[in-house]
Write an enzyme that holds these catalytic residues in place. Structure first.
Site, PDB file in Angstrom:
ATOM      1  CB  CYS A 140      -0.922  -0.012   1.218  1.00 34.08           C
ATOM      2  SG  CYS A 140      -1.965   1.451   1.309  1.00 34.08           S
ATOM      3  CB  CYS A 143      -0.738   2.529   4.059  1.00 37.62           C
ATOM      4  SG  CYS A 143      -2.179   1.867   3.235  1.00 37.62           S
ATOM      5  CG  ASP A 144       3.053   1.079   4.454  1.00 38.29           C
ATOM      6  OD1 ASP A 144       2.597   1.565   5.511  1.00 38.29           O
ATOM      7  OD2 ASP A 144       2.844  -0.093   4.100  1.00 38.29           O
TER       8      ASP A 144
END
Ligand code: NAP
Length: 317
Positions: A140, A143-144
């Site tokens: 992701c 997200c990261d």
């Protein structure tokens, strides 16, 4: 309440999954005046939550995936559809006129089930992948990505996700190398062109990754293996984003519903599965295009057909 004290709630339509397919199904069912609930494992929006730049949902220009998800959720609720979040389903009974879904939030019965459980990112299944999950290995970018400011990243895959998310990651990383097993991408041309114009992106073709290498604390390299020569070498990087396709979330329905060999639910053009009163919509079903807009279209059709089915049950009475 039942005799054994379990709390059973009755609905007309039970929708499993609150991504674009489930939310659209909820909107159409609720507007059709049937009592409807969506049971969602995490938060509303499904894969939309993993995409910041959504450019191809008609009319939703300049909106992020999470913003579209929130707008869909609010609209669906406004018409009376209930939504339960963080709902863990333990069993489903799909046969007969009364379907049952057992969850950690209670037991739900309904005349119809719409399966909209979507899909999740496929694993590479190589040494190092599990070990360095959350320590350099990610699925992701939204997200990261921010954890990799000025770092060097590898992205694996050649579809829309790999090429689009690789481009997104250049917002943070100093360099992004896309490693693909073929010599051309299958991603949409507009997505490819944008990546090829980006000076931070390099591509290594005809290469697979048999191992993700680390130092115990985090990822330090990926092992590259040429599919042309079988030659192997290590390529230094600080993180790896894996985008090699999606697997449908259908474990709950194994042996209960007809699926293809990849585990995707088979439907007809009305979103009907082989079990009467059970419909499937979105990425969970066998479909040639997996987009938020097609998932939403599937969901609206499934709900419309579900309402017709419920009316036909009432005619039988
Ligand atoms: P995908 O289209 O299935 O592409 C998967 C890629 O990973 C392919 O290039 C495939 O290689 C490669 N691959 C598969 N298994 C591999 C393995 N074991 N090792 C190395 N490489 C492997 O998956 P996706 O890109 O996640 O897209 C999924 C769906 O979502 C698609 O329908 C896509 O159009 C859609 N999507 C759309 C957008 C958008 O419209 N903006 C964004 C993201 C996703 P080969 O090419 O050699 O098979």
């Amino acid at each position: 309440m039942t005799n054994d004290g379990k709390n059973i709630k009755e609905y007309d339509v039970l929708i499993i999954g609150g991504g674009p397919a489930g939310l659209a199904a909820g909107l159409y069912a609720a507007r059709g005046n049937v009592k409807t609930i969506i049971l969602e494992k995490l938060i509303p929006g499904g894969q939309l939550n993993n995409t910041l730049e959504v450019e191809n949902y008609p009319g939703m220009d300049h909106m992020t995936g999470p913003q579209i998800a929130q707008a869909m959720e609010e609209q669906t609720k406004r018409f009376g559809c209930e939504i339960i979040l963080n709902c863990n389903i333990t069993n489903v009974e799909l046969k007969g006129h009364k379907k049952t879904i057992e969850t950690d939030k209670g037991i739900f019965t309904g005349k119809v089930v719409i399966i909209a459980t979507g899909s999740e990112y496929r694993k590479l299944n190589v040494p190092g992948e599990k070990e360095y999950g959350g320590r350099g290995v990610s699925y992701c970018a939204v997200c990261d990505g921010a954890f990799f400011k000025d770092k060097e990243l590898v992205v694996i895959g050649g579809g829309d996700s790999a090429v689009e998310e690789g481009t997104f990651l250049t917002k943070f990383a100093s360099k992004v190398t896309i490693v693909h097993r073929k010599e051309k991408f299958r991603a949409e041309k507009i997505i490819q062109d944008r990546a090829f114009r980006n000076s931070k992106i390099k591509v290594i073709w005809n290469t697979v990754i048999p191992e993700i290498v680390g130092n115990g604390n985090g990822v330090t390299a990926v092992r590259l293996k040429s599919v042309l020569t079988n030659q192997e070498s290590d390529f230094q990087c600080n993180g790896v984003f894996i985008y090699i396709g999606l697997d449908p979330n259908t474990q709950l329905f194994k042996d209960k519903i007809k699926m293809d060999e990849g585990g995707k639910i088979i439907t007809n053009e009305k979103m009907e599965t082989d079990v009467p009163g059970v419909y499937a919509a979105g990425d969970v079903r066998e479909t040639p295009l997996k987009q938020a807009v097609t998932a939403a279209a599937d969901g609206s059709l499934a709900a419309t057909m579900a309402i017709e089915y419920i009316e036909s049950l009432e005619d039988i009475k």
